[in-house]
Write a protein that holds these residues in place. Structure first.
Motif, mmCIF file in Angstrom:
data_model
loop_
_atom_site.group_PDB
_atom_site.id
_atom_site.type_symbol
_atom_site.label_atom_id
_atom_site.label_comp_id
_atom_site.label_asym_id
_atom_site.label_seq_id
_atom_site.Cartn_x
_atom_site.Cartn_y
_atom_site.Cartn_z
ATOM 1 N N PRO A 168 21.290 35.296 77.148
ATOM 2 C CA PRO A 168 22.314 34.264 77.353
ATOM 3 C C PRO A 168 21.752 32.880 77.072
ATOM 4 N N ARG A 169 22.484 32.085 76.309
ATOM 5 C CA ARG A 169 22.103 30.703 76.047
ATOM 6 C C ARG A 169 23.329 29.947 75.566
ATOM 7 N N SER A 170 23.281 28.634 75.749
ATOM 8 C CA SER A 170 24.419 27.778 75.417
ATOM 9 C C SER A 170 23.980 26.691 74.446
ATOM 10 N N TYR A 171 24.902 26.279 73.604
ATOM 11 C CA TYR A 171 24.630 25.171 72.694
ATOM 12 C C TYR A 171 24.511 23.857 73.481
ATOM 13 N N LEU A 217 26.996 11.972 56.684
ATOM 14 C CA LEU A 217 27.599 12.798 57.723
ATOM 15 C C LEU A 217 26.576 13.812 58.236
ATOM 16 N N LEU A 218 26.701 14.178 59.495
ATOM 17 C CA LEU A 218 25.836 15.190 60.095
ATOM 18 C C LEU A 218 26.717 16.226 60.781
ATOM 19 N N THR A 219 26.690 17.464 60.276
ATOM 20 C CA THR A 219 27.525 18.538 60.810
ATOM 21 C C THR A 219 26.667 19.776 61.029
ATOM 22 N N SER A 220 27.263 20.770 61.684
ATOM 23 C CA SER A 220 26.495 21.987 61.957
ATOM 24 C C SER A 220 27.443 23.175 62.089
ATOM 25 N N ALA A 221 27.146 24.249 61.358
ATOM 26 C CA ALA A 221 27.862 25.510 61.534
ATOM 27 C C ALA A 221 27.254 26.229 62.736
ATOM 28 N N VAL A 222 28.103 26.740 63.613
ATOM 29 C CA VAL A 222 27.636 27.298 64.876
ATOM 30 C C VAL A 222 28.325 28.636 65.155
ATOM 31 N N TYR A 223 27.828 29.319 66.158
ATOM 32 C CA TYR A 223 28.444 30.556 66.649
ATOM 33 C C TYR A 223 29.892 30.278 67.043
ATOM 34 N N TYR A 224 30.727 31.308 67.052
ATOM 35 C CA TYR A 224 32.150 31.077 67.292
ATOM 36 C C TYR A 224 32.431 30.527 68.695
ATOM 37 N N ALA A 225 31.542 30.809 69.645
ATOM 38 C CA ALA A 225 31.712 30.356 71.027
ATOM 39 C C ALA A 225 30.540 29.467 71.427
ATOM 40 N N SER A 226 30.749 28.665 72.469
ATOM 41 C CA SER A 226 29.711 27.721 72.893
ATOM 42 C C SER A 226 28.550 28.408 73.585
ATOM 43 N N LYS A 227 28.775 29.643 74.034
ATOM 44 C CA LYS A 227 27.728 30.411 74.707
ATOM 45 C C LYS A 227 27.563 31.758 74.017
ATOM 46 N N VAL A 246 16.850 29.769 75.165
ATOM 47 C CA VAL A 246 17.099 28.475 75.795
ATOM 48 C C VAL A 246 16.206 27.393 75.198
ATOM 49 N N THR A 247 14.954 27.744 74.891
ATOM 50 C CA THR A 247 14.033 26.758 74.299
ATOM 51 C C THR A 247 14.531 26.291 72.942
ATOM 52 N N ASP A 248 14.974 27.222 72.116
ATOM 53 C CA ASP A 248 15.534 26.846 70.818
ATOM 54 C C ASP A 248 16.708 25.890 70.982
ATOM 55 N N MET A 249 17.574 26.183 71.926
ATOM 56 C CA MET A 249 18.749 25.333 72.132
ATOM 57 C C MET A 249 18.349 23.937 72.608
ATOM 58 N N SER A 250 17.358 23.877 73.468
ATOM 59 C CA SER A 250 16.873 22.579 73.947
ATOM 60 C C SER A 250 16.269 21.768 72.805
ATOM 61 N N ASN A 251 15.498 22.427 71.958
ATOM 62 C CA ASN A 251 14.899 21.741 70.811
ATOM 63 C C ASN A 251 15.947 21.380 69.757
ATOM 64 N N LEU A 252 17.011 22.185 69.652
ATOM 65 C CA LEU A 252 18.099 21.848 68.734
ATOM 66 C C LEU A 252 18.748 20.535 69.143
ATOM 67 N N ALA A 253 18.899 20.318 70.434
ATOM 68 C CA ALA A 253 19.443 19.042 70.913
ATOM 69 C C ALA A 253 18.565 17.876 70.475
ATOM 70 N N LEU A 254 17.242 18.067 70.576
ATOM 71 C CA LEU A 254 16.316 17.009 70.149
ATOM 72 C C LEU A 254 16.421 16.769 68.646
#
Length: 439
Positions: free
Chosen positions: A257-260, A241-251, A211-219
């Motif tokens: 458990p963690r969410s983007y 442009l600013l893009t990001s490759a991510v996991y196939y699902a949002s969670k 969860v901490t990683d995800m919170s810092n990713l938002a920042l």
């Protein structure tokens, strides 16, 4: 009658002109060849499945345990980014692919006519300074990549991708943990992208661990976007442009458990690219389709339908989703050659040590006289011969997946990766779908 014949002739002329403008459509979509019945053997050729016309019903999805987020969606949000929208033609959208610089496939061999965006993969941040490490190898390969792409027509946009499957995720975790280290990283990405002439930057962090990683990713997304906007205004250039490759699902369902960070993605990224593959592999003791569009198991979350639906349900506008498609397959060694369907017991890795490029799969199927099956429930192919089993995508499944992306009004699709195709057989499918939908 004469005027009617004249009108009919004009229609034929228009139809012929469209056909001529669509590359190889007369050979890529053979006439009068019926589609194979589901779960039936089909010839091991790359273009044997005719593309379904727009009037045909799509394959019915298996019901899932989540509400249906994939009904035609309204335009949830307007893009916050001040940059021009990358979705200039919403019915066609983004056609992207990654070019792994370490592979033997040369940049000079890339046919840009099948793409709108190409990624250079990958650079990594220094584990101590967090500045991008542009190695001597990259100092040769990046100009080669940029020079070849910019010299070709049609022109495509290039993005610098940072990270990849070989990255150390703890380096990203440390980098995003403070505003100072994020700023050092961001400044470095802008400097490298501008120096070499990229149109954008892409983050492929596999994967934020908690969860901490995800919170810092938002920042990071927020700070990065602000820096790109300020840099563009100061320099008088279009914003990168600013893009990001991510996991196939949002969670993430497995492990912790963690969410983007959906709100940050919606506000600050031009798009995200869910990696809709590797659902199954030789780490399992049974065969599986690693990029299934649907999964017949009602409780399964391992499908592109589920993954894309989770992103839309979480609040990411469909036109900010660029769906990943693999140009490789996963392989197994069967426990019993006579039990060879999806889910068959396996006792180890198959040909290629568990993975084969699409071009290698076609060669294997022909050389070994493999039986090739199109599976309608998952919208995928598999082949088997002896104790060898391969799950992969071919022309028919890719066309259906591109039509799926279009029906859901997604931003587009991307391939991993250039050099794995066979004479651009898969790469050209988006262009052919464009032609078909003109009629």
């Amino acid at each position: 009658m004469a005027s009617l014949n004249f009108i009919s002739l004009q229609i034929l002329v228009i139809f012929y002109t469209i056909i001529k403008n669509c590359e190889s459509i007369s050979t890529a979509i053979p006439p009068n060849i019926p589609a194979p019945s589901y779960n039936s053997p089909v010839p091991a050729t790359p273009s044997d499945l005719p593309c379904p016309g727009p009037e045909e019903e799509p394959i019915s999805p298996s019901p899932l345990s989540i509400p249906d987020p994939l009904a035609p969606a309204p335009d949830f949000y307007s893009p916050v980014s001040p940059a021009p929208s990358p979705f200039a033609h919403p019915s066609r959208g983004i056609k992207a692919a990654y070019w792994p610089s370490s592979d033997a496939f040369p940049a000079s061999a890339i046919d840009t006519s099948y793409f709108t965006h190409l990624y250079y993969a990958f650079l990594l941040p220094d584990p101590t300074t967090y500045k991008l490490n542009v190695t001597q190898y990259d100092q040769i390969k990046i100009p080669e990549f940029i020079g070849e792409i910019h010299a070709k027509k049609p022109h495509v946009k290039t993005l610098l991708s940072i990270g990849g499957g070989g990255n150390d995720p703890t380096v990203f975790s440390k980098m995003v943990s403070s505003r100072t280290t994020r700023a050092i990283f961001i400044e470095s990405t802008i400097e490298v992208a501008r120096n070499y002439g990229f149109h954008g930057v892409d983050l492929d962090w596999e994967f934020p661990a908690n969860v901490t990683d995800m919170s810092n990713l938002a920042l990071l997304y927020k700070q990065w976007h602000k820096a790109l906007v300020n840099e563009a205004r100061f320099c008088g250039k279009p914003r990168l442009l600013l893009t990001s490759a991510v996991y196939y699902a949002s969670k993430f369902i497995f492990d912790e458990p963690r969410s983007y960070p959906i709100e940050a993605i919606r506000k600050y990224l031009d798009w995200v690219s869910p990696m809709c593959f590797d659902y199954h592999g030789s780490w399992e003791n049974f065969t599986g389709v690693h990029s299934a569009l649907y999964d017949p198991n009602i409780n399964s979350t391992l499908s592109t339908y589920y993954g894309i639906g989770s992103w839309i349900q979480a609040g990411v506008p469909p036109n900010k989703l660029v769906m990943g498609l693999p140009l490789y397959g996963r392989t197994w060694m069967l426990q019993n050659p006579d039990v060879n369907g999806i889910g068959a017991p396996a006792i180890g890795v198959g040909p290629g040590g568990g993975e084969l490029d699409y071009s290698q799969i076609l060669d294997f199927n022909i050389e070994k006289y493999a039986t090739v099956v199109f599976d309608g429930e998952t919208v995928a192919y598999y082949s088997y011969v002896g104790d060898s089993w391969i799950g992969y995508d071919d022309v028919g499944s890719v066309r259906l997946k591109i039509q799926f992306a279009r029906s859901r009004q997604l931003g587009g699709y991307f391939f991993w990766a250039l050099g794995k195709d066979k004479d651009w057989t898969i790469s050209r499918q988006g262009k052919l779908v464009d032609c078909i939908t003109l009629f």
